[in-house]
Design an enzyme around this catalytic site. Structure first.
Site, short mmCIF file in Angstrom:
data_model
loop_
_atom_site.label_atom_id
_atom_site.label_comp_id
_atom_site.label_asym_id
_atom_site.label_seq_id
_atom_site.Cartn_x
_atom_site.Cartn_y
_atom_site.Cartn_z
N VAL A 1 38.49 -29.29 -86.84
CA VAL A 1 37.02 -29.38 -86.89
C VAL A 1 36.39 -28.88 -85.60
O VAL A 1 35.41 -28.15 -85.62
CB VAL A 1 36.54 -30.80 -87.22
CG1 VAL A 1 35.02 -30.86 -87.27
CG2 VAL A 1 37.10 -31.23 -88.57
N CYS A 2 37.01 -29.28 -84.46
CA CYS A 2 36.48 -28.80 -83.18
C CYS A 2 36.47 -27.28 -83.16
O CYS A 2 35.54 -26.67 -82.68
CB CYS A 2 37.35 -29.22 -82.00
SG CYS A 2 37.67 -30.93 -81.93
N GLY A 3 37.56 -26.72 -83.66
CA GLY A 3 37.66 -25.26 -83.67
C GLY A 3 36.48 -24.67 -84.39
O GLY A 3 35.83 -23.75 -83.90
#
Lengths: 188, 160
Positions: free
Chosen positions: B46-48
């Site tokens: 998700v961070c990506g």
């Protein structure tokens, strides 16, 4: 796939500027923010086609550009090529071609598709080189960002972001639910 | 979920490594808005997506002369590899030693997990927090809230 608690809504309403398939007074409008080089959008493409067949005249479909340029080096020019084809009256023909030939989106491929579709290919090349349609693509992108598009594809049903699955049956169910709600509401 | 420092609070200053041998402090950006994006970890899916999205939205942030800074507890070497892999065009700061110290001061740390919340702060040119938001950890908060905050900021103060 990401979700968020708050309901995100389209900040740029569907209007004259948009490329749309289906009647303007359809009870349900499906907007897709997509990227021609994105594999997920490539997978969504036949699903949207099936949905259009299933819902017929009760659906209007709108496509807006959301090219992720850093991840997909061909996405920006592909989006501009679709807009350039649109300027010659063949947006959807190019849109379909790009998703069907997602693996071949170099500039030379784009020009070749323009020729195949009977467009003025030299004009399309000039417009790509000049970035003539870049502002329009940017406007689409910006409207997506402010509407809560976090990735591609992102769908909106009657202006509200669809955070559930976009597999065929799930998306059809969501669209039919919205259609039923619209039909139940008087004065629309 | 942690409670982030609210709007109206002076943003705590900090100096964190952005690359081997390079340090970035909040004070460096006095006079222009800063977007602080705390996130749990490099490489997590998700961070990506979130950082990749911000990378694409940079031209929109630049319209407000805003500087985006990503912050997580990962080391500079990890950040360097992540930024190179994702072709990120903004600094990632290492809240690495003492671990999570800056995240804690912003109310954006998860002590049980040992990493930062997915927390956003928009800080004005005078160093005052004007907007903050903590997203559920597995949810990409997008950029719409940041852009609305920047819009409100420029609406309130006359840009030079």
């Amino acid at each position: 796939m990401s979700r968020r608690a708050a309901t995100a809504a389209l900040t740029l309403p569907v209007g004259e500027r948009d490329h749309a398939q289906g009647p303007g007074d359809a009870p349900v409008t499906l907007v897709e923010y997509g990227d021609y080089e994105c594999p997920h959008c490539g997978r969504a493409y036949p699903i949207v086609k099936q949905i259009r067949q299933r819902l017929g005249r009760s659906l209007r479909f709108v496509f807006r550009n959301f090219p992720l340029r850093e991840s997909h080096p061909h996405a920006q020019h592909a989006a501009e090529a679709a807009e350039a084809a649109g300027a010659q009256g063949k947006f959807w023909e190019m849109h379909d071609r790009l998703f069907e030939r997602q693996f071949a989106l170099d500039d030379d491929d784009l020009i070749e598709y323009a020729g195949d579709l009977g467009l003025d290919a030299p004009r399309l090349r000039r417009e790509l080189d000049a970035g003539s349609h870049a502002p329009r693509v940017r406007e689409d992108f910006r409207s997506g960002v402010t509407s809560g598009v976090n990735g591609t594809p992102t769908f909106f049903i009657n202006g509200v972001r669809h955070d559930g699955s976009w597999e065929l049956e799930a998306l059809v169910a969501a669209l039919e639910r919205t259609a039923a709600e619209a039909a139940a509401r008087p004065g629309r | 979920m942690a409670t982030p420092l609210p709007a109206g609070t002076p943003a705590p200053d900090f100096a964190l490594s952005s690359a081997p041998g390079q340090t970035v402090s909040l004070a460096d950006f006095r006079g222009r808005p800063v977007i602080l994006a705390f996130y749990p970890a490099d490489w997590s899916p998700v961070c990506g997506d979130q950082m990749a999205l911000y990378n694409e939205v940079l031209p929109e942030f630049e319209r407000y002369h805003a500087q985006l800074l990503g912050v997580s507890v990962d080391s500079v070497w990890c950040h360097t590899a992540f930024a190179r892999d994702r072709k990120l065009h903004f600094p990632l700061l290492a809240d690495f030693e003492p671990k999570g110290a800056v995240s804690r001061r912003y109310g954006a740390y998860r002590p049980g997990d040992g990493f930062s919340e997915r927390a956003l702060f928009v800080i004005d040119g005078e160093g005052i927090i004007r907007w903050s938001y903590v997203s559920p950890i597995d949810v990409n908060p997008g950029a719409d809230g940041i852009l609305r905050a920047l819009e409100a900021l420029t609406g309130a103060s006359t840009p030079a």
